[in-house]
Design an enzyme around this catalytic site. Structure first.
Site, PDB file in Angstrom:
ATOM      1  CG  ASP A  16      -1.927  -1.152   1.176  1.00 51.24           C
ATOM      2  OD1 ASP A  16      -2.259  -1.620   0.079  1.00 51.24           O
ATOM      3  OD2 ASP A  16      -2.322  -1.613   2.266  1.00 51.24           O
ATOM      4  CE  LYS A  19       2.363  -2.409  -4.327  1.00 53.50           C
ATOM      5  NZ  LYS A  19       2.044  -1.977  -2.959  1.00 53.50           N
ATOM      6  N   GLY A  43      -4.608  -4.103  -3.813  1.00 54.16           N
ATOM      7  CA  GLY A  43      -5.592  -3.060  -4.120  1.00 54.16           C
ATOM      8  C   GLY A  43      -4.797  -1.842  -4.521  1.00 54.16           C
ATOM      9  CG  HIS A  44      -2.070  -1.928  -7.057  1.00 60.50           C
ATOM     10  ND1 HIS A  44      -1.173  -2.502  -7.920  1.00 60.50           N
ATOM     11  CD2 HIS A  44      -1.788  -2.440  -5.833  1.00 60.50           C
ATOM     12  CE1 HIS A  44      -0.391  -3.342  -7.241  1.00 60.50           C
ATOM     13  NE2 HIS A  44      -0.760  -3.319  -5.984  1.00 60.50           N
ATOM     14  CD  GLN A 233       0.689  -8.819  -2.588  1.00 57.43           C
ATOM     15  OE1 GLN A 233       1.324  -9.503  -3.365  1.00 57.43           O
ATOM     16  NE2 GLN A 233      -0.544  -8.421  -2.854  1.00 57.43           N
TER      17      GLN A 233
END
Ligand code: GDP
Ligand code: IMO
Ligand code: MG
Length: 434
Positions: A16, A19, A43-44, A233
């Site tokens: 988080d 990225k 979750g991006h 990650q």
């Protein structure tokens, strides 16, 4: 022989870091964007034009016309989740099918993998990893045990039979774990309901280009096309180098790019290490600089530190330089990318951990998981910049106190900061040397 390189964007903390935003910002300079590991545990978040998009499986280059997005062999695919992403993109006017190719070797997350993830976590009780319950651990376990299903399998007439056999095996494991199948829900659905949606997801994926992406990528490199590899990650969640067992089940570090995409080490170019100006972690495991006070709460509130995948509140703490030095070493970071310093705009002072002591002695190497629970960070307190950095678009426009803070990080890590993110939007980014 490659004429061009694969540049890499990785998280170098516990995930988080931002990225997705940076991949979206830098994607315009590349021909191809490729995810190489992880799955919908990621979750991006990407923000532009007043819109917010969250991607879980699909590479963050998808918003750029004319770019090819690759889901590499190292990625795990849940047909339900990826199809939700495809549908959301469709609503935003983007047809993912026209911009994306999928590896025939990418493994599938079955609905029963998700139940197994929940069952195994339940069994661990207070020692649970705090997984995202997306089936990551069990699906990678099956991959390594050589009994997983892969994207390439979905085109064969034997697919349904293989699916049923693996499912039967999972149901047996769930029974042995004493798992209550009747009461179980996956994203609010019963197993039968989720399975139905998953199968129609598989049907939709059959219309996508599924190919040996390792050949596609190596040919593209030989033609001089440029590739940006997108990590999920963070390095401290890596299955080998993270705080094992409180880690994810894939190689989140630079070396993971080679196995997760099928490109040789000689093809790796720049490696961007993305980090927050403070630290966050979701799930269990050691976090030496964690704050349990009002400052920790302020970081969470101002930084909106709630998981993009699970909505869980993220644990917060000060920037940890010993951890950064370790992940810089493992990854061969060439360029640092600092995120979210704007969250600390109003702080009078900012603390940074510069070393650890254990049992009164200075630590000379990065601690093991057990040691990391007990180390005492040594902090350096730096003056805050006490002004908003969000409007700055050139490095020189940043406040002097903030630049001193960045200089300190560079000096302590022996690395250089290439990108400074001053807000969540695509535009709120400073790329040095431009
Ligand atoms: P990822 O998993 O590494 O892509 O990161 P996430 O999307 O899970 O979390 C990063 C969060 O920080 C998202 O909500 C972003 O919109 C937000 N964000 C990214 N960069 C910045 C920044 O420079 N400042 C602020 N305030 N928020 C940012
Ligand atoms: P992105 O790509 C932050 C954490 C989970 C848990 C551990 C194992 O958005 O940075 P898993 O579901 O992988 O078995 O969970 O890893 N985790 C993440 N934390 N960001 C992520 O992804 C994460 N993906 C997994 O919270 O502690
Ligand atoms: Mg995330």
């Amino acid at each position: 022989m490659q004429k061009s390189k694969v540049d890499v964007i990785l998280g170098i903390q516990w995930g988080d870091e931002g990225k997705g935003k940076i991949v979206d910002v830098l994607a315009s300079g590349y021909d191809i964007v490729a995810r190489f590991q992880g799955g919908p545990n990621a979750g991006h978040t990407i923000k532009f034009g007043g819109m917010t998009h969250v991607l879980h499986t699909i590479p963050s280059g998808i918003f750029h016309e004319g770019k090819v997005n690759v889901i590499g062999n190292g990625v795990l695919i849940d047909a339900c989740i990826v199809c939700e992403e495809i549908e959301n993109l469709r609503k935003a006017g983007i047809e993912a099918r026209d911009r994306m190719v999928i590896s025939d070797k990418a493994n599938l997350i079955l609905p029963t993998h998700r139940l197994l993830d929940a069952a195994l976590e339940q069994k661990k009780g207070s020692k649970k990893i705090g997984s995202t319950v997306k089936g990551i651990g069990p699906a990678y376990t099956d991959k390594v045990a050589r009994c997983g299903l892969r994207m390439g399998d979905v085109f064969a007439s034997s697919f349904q039979g293989k699916y049923e056999a693996l499912k039967a095996d999972h149901l047996l494991q769930l029974k042995n774990l004493g798992f209550d199948l009747e009461a179980a829900r996956i994203d609010g659905k019963t197993l039968a309901e989720y399975e139905k949606a998953w199968m129609s997801g598989i049907e939709e994926l059959r219309s996508f280009q599924v190919l040996p992406t390792e050949i596609y990528l190596n040919r593209a490199l030989a033609e001089g096309k440029t590739v940006l590899a997108e990590g999920a990650q963070g390095s401290l969640l890596d299955v080998d180098f993270g705080s094992y067992p409180f880690v994810t089940s894939s190689s989140t570090v630079t070396a993971g790019v080679c196995v997760g995409l099928g490109v040789p080490p000689s093809a790796i170019g720049k490696v961007y290490g993305v980090f927050k100006a403070y630290c966050t972690r979701v799930g269990s495991g050691p976090f030496p600089t964690e704050l349990h006070d009002a400052t920790g709460e302020e970081l969470r509130a101002k930084g909106h530190e709630f998981g993009a995948t699970t909505g869980r509140p993220r644990r917060t703490g000060w920037l940890d330089l010993p951890a950064l030095r370790y992940t810089l070493m493992i990854n061969g970071i060439t360029d640092l990318v600092v995120m979210k310093a704007d969250v600390m705009d109003e702080f009078d002072t900012v603390k940074v951990a510069v070393g650890y002591t254990l049992d009164g002695k200075k630590m000379e190497y990065y601690p093991t998981t057990e040691q990391a629970e007990r180390v005492v960070p040594e902090y350096k307190e730096l003056p805050g910049w006490k002004s908003s950095i969000g409007q700055a678009r050139r490095y020189e426009e940043l406040p002097a106190a903030f630049r001193s803070y960045l200089d300190f990080i560079c000096q302590e890590t022996g690395s250089q900061i290439k990108v400074v993110s001053v807000g969540p939007d695509r535009e709120e980014t400073i790329i040095r040397g431009e």
